[in-house]
Design a protein around this motif. Structure first.
Motif, PDB file in Angstrom:
ATOM      1  N   ARG A 233       0.857  -1.184   0.000  1.00 20.84           N
ATOM      2  CA  ARG A 233       0.000   0.000   0.000  1.00 20.84           C
ATOM      3  C   ARG A 233       0.891   1.231   0.000  1.00 20.84           C
ATOM      4  NH1 ARG A 233      -1.543  -3.015   4.197  1.00 20.84           N
ATOM      5  NH2 ARG A 233      -0.978  -1.445   5.762  1.00 20.84           N
ATOM      6  N   GLY A 234       0.446   2.287  -0.648  1.00 21.27           N
ATOM      7  CA  GLY A 234       1.230   3.517  -0.707  1.00 21.27           C
ATOM      8  C   GLY A 234       0.524   4.658  -0.012  1.00 21.27           C
ATOM      9  N   ASP A 235       1.246   5.391   0.858  1.00 20.28           N
ATOM     10  CA  ASP A 235       0.689   6.561   1.550  1.00 20.28           C
ATOM     11  C   ASP A 235       1.695   7.706   1.492  1.00 20.28           C
ATOM     12  OD1 ASP A 235      -1.927   5.857   2.741  1.00 20.28           O
ATOM     13  OD2 ASP A 235      -0.761   4.277   3.716  1.00 20.28           O
ATOM     14  N   ASP A 236       1.200   8.877   1.140  1.00 23.47           N
ATOM     15  CA  ASP A 236       2.035  10.082   1.139  1.00 23.47           C
ATOM     16  C   ASP A 236       1.855  10.755   2.495  1.00 23.47           C
ATOM     17  OD1 ASP A 236       3.732  12.026   0.315  1.00 23.47           O
ATOM     18  OD2 ASP A 236       2.534  12.716  -1.378  1.00 23.47           O
ATOM     19  N   LEU A 237       2.633  10.339   3.475  1.00 23.87           N
ATOM     20  CA  LEU A 237       2.478  10.852   4.832  1.00 23.87           C
ATOM     21  C   LEU A 237       2.930  12.309   4.903  1.00 23.87           C
ATOM     22  CD1 LEU A 237       3.769   7.895   7.042  1.00 23.87           C
ATOM     23  CD2 LEU A 237       1.515   8.281   6.053  1.00 23.87           C
ATOM     24  N   GLY A 238       2.147  13.114   5.583  1.00 28.76           N
ATOM     25  CA  GLY A 238       2.504  14.515   5.762  1.00 28.76           C
ATOM     26  C   GLY A 238       2.387  15.355   4.518  1.00 28.76           C
ATOM     27  N   ALA A 239       1.671  14.890   3.509  1.00 31.41           N
ATOM     28  CA  ALA A 239       1.571  15.645   2.261  1.00 31.41           C
ATOM     29  C   ALA A 239       0.851  16.973   2.444  1.00 31.41           C
ATOM     30  CB  ALA A 239       0.846  14.812   1.207  1.00 31.41           C
ATOM     31  N   ASP A 240       0.060  17.097   3.517  1.00 31.74           N
ATOM     32  CA  ASP A 240      -0.685  18.335   3.751  1.00 31.74           C
ATOM     33  C   ASP A 240       0.015  19.262   4.733  1.00 31.74           C
ATOM     34  OD1 ASP A 240      -0.951  16.663   5.891  1.00 31.74           O
ATOM     35  OD2 ASP A 240      -3.107  16.976   6.164  1.00 31.74           O
ATOM     36  N   SER A 241       1.257  18.933   5.102  1.00 29.86           N
ATOM     37  CA  SER A 241       1.944  19.786   6.073  1.00 29.86           C
ATOM     38  C   SER A 241       2.384  21.082   5.418  1.00 29.86           C
ATOM     39  CB  SER A 241       3.164  19.060   6.659  1.00 29.86           C
ATOM     40  OG  SER A 241       4.162  18.912   5.673  1.00 29.86           O
ATOM     41  N   MET A 242       2.543  22.136   6.237  1.00 29.51           N
ATOM     42  CA  MET A 242       2.949  23.433   5.729  1.00 29.51           C
ATOM     43  C   MET A 242       4.423  23.435   5.328  1.00 29.51           C
ATOM     44  SD  MET A 242       1.022  26.034   8.349  1.00 29.51           S
ATOM     45  CE  MET A 242       1.536  27.482   7.425  1.00 29.51           C
ATOM     46  N   SER A 243       5.256  22.733   6.090  1.00 28.42           N
ATOM     47  CA  SER A 243       6.691  22.783   5.849  1.00 28.42           C
ATOM     48  C   SER A 243       7.100  22.028   4.597  1.00 28.42           C
ATOM     49  CB  SER A 243       7.441  22.219   7.059  1.00 28.42           C
ATOM     50  OG  SER A 243       7.172  22.973   8.219  1.00 28.42           O
ATOM     51  N   TYR A 244       6.419  20.892   4.333  1.00 31.05           N
ATOM     52  CA  TYR A 244       6.811  20.061   3.207  1.00 31.05           C
ATOM     53  C   TYR A 244       5.592  19.673   2.384  1.00 31.05           C
ATOM     54  CZ  TYR A 244      11.407  19.696   5.297  1.00 31.05           C
ATOM     55  OH  TYR A 244      12.639  19.990   5.817  1.00 31.05           O
ATOM     56  N   PRO A 245       5.094  20.566   1.520  1.00 34.47           N
ATOM     57  CA  PRO A 245       3.972  20.195   0.664  1.00 34.47           C
ATOM     58  C   PRO A 245       4.372  19.091  -0.313  1.00 34.47           C
ATOM     59  CG  PRO A 245       4.948  22.272  -0.033  1.00 34.47           C
ATOM     60  CD  PRO A 245       5.585  21.921   1.276  1.00 34.47           C
ATOM     61  N   SER A 246       3.418  18.251  -0.654  1.00 38.55           N
ATOM     62  CA  SER A 246       3.702  17.125  -1.530  1.00 38.55           C
ATOM     63  C   SER A 246       4.036  17.598  -2.939  1.00 38.55           C
ATOM     64  CB  SER A 246       2.497  16.182  -1.571  1.00 38.55           C
ATOM     65  OG  SER A 246       2.709  15.171  -2.521  1.00 38.55           O
ATOM     66  N   LEU A 247       5.014  16.927  -3.566  1.00 37.15           N
ATOM     67  CA  LEU A 247       5.332  17.186  -4.961  1.00 37.15           C
ATOM     68  C   LEU A 247       4.848  16.030  -5.838  1.00 37.15           C
ATOM     69  CD1 LEU A 247       8.937  18.706  -4.798  1.00 37.15           C
ATOM     70  CD2 LEU A 247       6.763  19.878  -5.095  1.00 37.15           C
ATOM     71  N   GLY A 248       3.826  15.354  -5.369  1.00 39.41           N
ATOM     72  CA  GLY A 248       3.277  14.260  -6.163  1.00 39.41           C
ATOM     73  C   GLY A 248       4.040  12.964  -5.997  1.00 39.41           C
TER      74      GLY A 248
END
Length: 489
Positions: A233-248
């Motif tokens: 399974r794949g999860d983008d942990l912390g993708a909604d954080s202010m410091s490190y927004p997800s780059l996909g």
């Protein structure tokens, strides 16, 4: 009562305490020390608002197992492991969209679920720091070189191993994760911190440019021994954080190999948006100035009124008089400042939270050190002013020296007026070094950041900086005692 009894140190303490509490101006000054610490802190909190809604950013900063603020942002390809087991994989060299950051990471990890801040142990390849064994965000050790990585769980113990060929293995260390549940998540991860370029600004301070990055790594030769669930399974942990927004971030499977792309970091949080505990104590700066004035007047008023002659006739051992003054003043000032800090911190943080601000969590021991250290800083500053006042016997000059050595260096060093090197030098050699006792977030070698006074970081450790002020106060007291013995009253 004999002369020795009248001149006993307890009697001197009582006499100096009586002087302090019977002069309304001094009592008012100490009350102001506590009051401004509270009021300015509360006014600052009332004026701070953050519009951080759930649709825009994550309004929380996760806390690690030790209570410290952490960044827990990475792409996680995982399956569930029940009980003991082993995960093995070969990791290809890391590649990045704009080069590879020195602390970009890709490797294997076991973690207490997917909740941000939960306990973990990881063995990883990095961009430029070799193979590392890390756990619970703050702990980092170098491991032997090798592309093959292995983690073995036995109860609460996680052991890492590294191999260059997948046959001969070298020990990378073992860590304990107390309370690790029977069922955990284990798998592959990739993450890359922001790229920052740090340079001195034209008018001093620092200029920071850069942005988020992404790293990619391919895993093959993957084996799982133990009670793992099927598939990944794949999860983008912390993708909604202010410091490190997800780059996909994401992952792809092909011919038994898995390629993982991720952004962020798994590390202590040292930068980013949020309110630290010391920001609730901004009023302590004004409280310190009030304490310096009281400390100065406690020494100089007796010279101005000629009462010092009476004091020294009653106690011919002059240095003991000054020691009693210092002990009484320091104790009372510490109590007043501590009361102000104990009120300012919880009220200020409650207001900040109510205004939607992000609060940076710290361990309880750190919070106590900041509060008690702030009170001690103000108390020793008052004693320093007392000693200078006794030396100069003039209030204006003593207050000016107190401000010039404590207040001015702090303002210059933290306001981005000076280059960072000069600012750090000031906070090493002047009494203002004591403000390091208020630093709640330490520097970490595994996190590249702007560790400058303007960002809230000091060149000396908290109690080391405080010791600099203590040394100045002790030296000033020693000189004042020497002068008191040598000069006429």
């Amino acid at each position: 009562m004999t002369t020795a009894q009248r001149d006993g140190f307890p009697q001197l303490l009582h006499a100096e305490w009586t002087k302090l509490r019977t002069v309304r101006g001094w009592v008012a000054g100490l009350a102001v020390t506590a009051l401004v610490t509270v009021l300015i802190g509360l006014f600052s909190a009332l004026g701070s608002h953050t519009a951080c809604g759930d649709d825009k950013c994550d309004p929380t900063v996760p806390a690690g197992p030790g209570g410290q603020a952490v960044t827990d942002s990475f792409f996680f390809v995982h399956s569930t492991l029940t009980g003991d087991g082993t995960l093995t994989a070969r990791v290809s060299p890391l590649t990045g969209t704009r080069g590879v950051e020195p602390w970009a990471k890709a490797g294997i990890i076991v973690k207490d679920g997917t909740t941000r801040g939960s306990a973990y142990a990881a063995l990883m390849q990095t961009g430029a720091r070799g193979v590392r064994m890390q756990h619970n965000f703050t702990e980092d050790i170098a491991a032997p070189a090798g592309a093959w990585l292995r983690l073995t769980r036995t109860g609460d113990t996680i052991r890492g191993s590294v191999s260059a060929d997948g046959i001969t293995w070298a020990d990378a260390g073992a860590v304990d994760l107390p309370g690790l549940p029977e069922t955990i998540e284990a798998g592959l991860f990739a993450t890359s911190p922001s790229h920052n370029v740090i340079a001195d600004g034209r008018l001093g301070g620092t200029k920071i440019t850069g942005g988020p990055t992404q790293v990619s790594a391919t895993f093959n030769g993957i084996t799982r021994d133990g009670a793992f669930t099927e598939g990944w399974r794949g999860d983008d942990l912390g993708a909604d954080s202010m410091s490190y927004p997800s780059l996909g971030g994401g992952f792809t499977e092909s011919g038994g190999a898995i390629t993982v792309r991720g952004s962020g970091d798994i590390a202590p949080a040292v930068t980013g948006d949020g309110e630290t505990i010391e920001q609730s104590l901004v009023g302590a700066f004004a409280g310190l100035i009030a304490a310096v004035v009281v400390g100065t007047l406690f020494a100089t008023s007796e010279y101005r009124r000629g009462l010092i002659r009476t004091t020294l006739l009653a106690s011919p051992r002059r240095e003991r008089v000054l020691a009693a003054k210092a002990l009484v003043l320091g104790t009372v000032t510490f109590v007043a400042a501590l009361a102000g800090a104990l009120i300012a911190v919880p009220l200020g943080r409650a207001i900040l939270r109510g205004n939607g601000n992000i609060l940076i969590p710290v361990p309880t021991a750190t919070e106590l050190r900041v509060i008690v250290g702030t009170a001690a800083l103000i108390a020793v500053a008052a004693v320093f002013a007392l000693a200078v006042g006794s030396l100069l016997r003039r209030s204006a000059g003593a207050v000016a020296i107190g401000i010039a050595t404590l207040v001015l260096p702090y303002l210059l060093a933290t306001s981005s007026v000076l280059p960072s090197g000069v600012a750090q030098w000031l906070l090493r050699v002047t009494p203002a070094a004591a403000f390091a006792v208020q630093q709640s977030i330490p520097e970490y070698p595994q996190v590249l950041a702007t560790y400058t006074p303007a960002q809230g970081y000091y060149p000396l450790p908290p109690w080391g900086g405080f010791a600099v002020l203590c040394a100045y106060a002790a030296a000033a007291l020693g000189l004042a005692m020497y002068a008191l013995r040598r000069r006429d009253a």
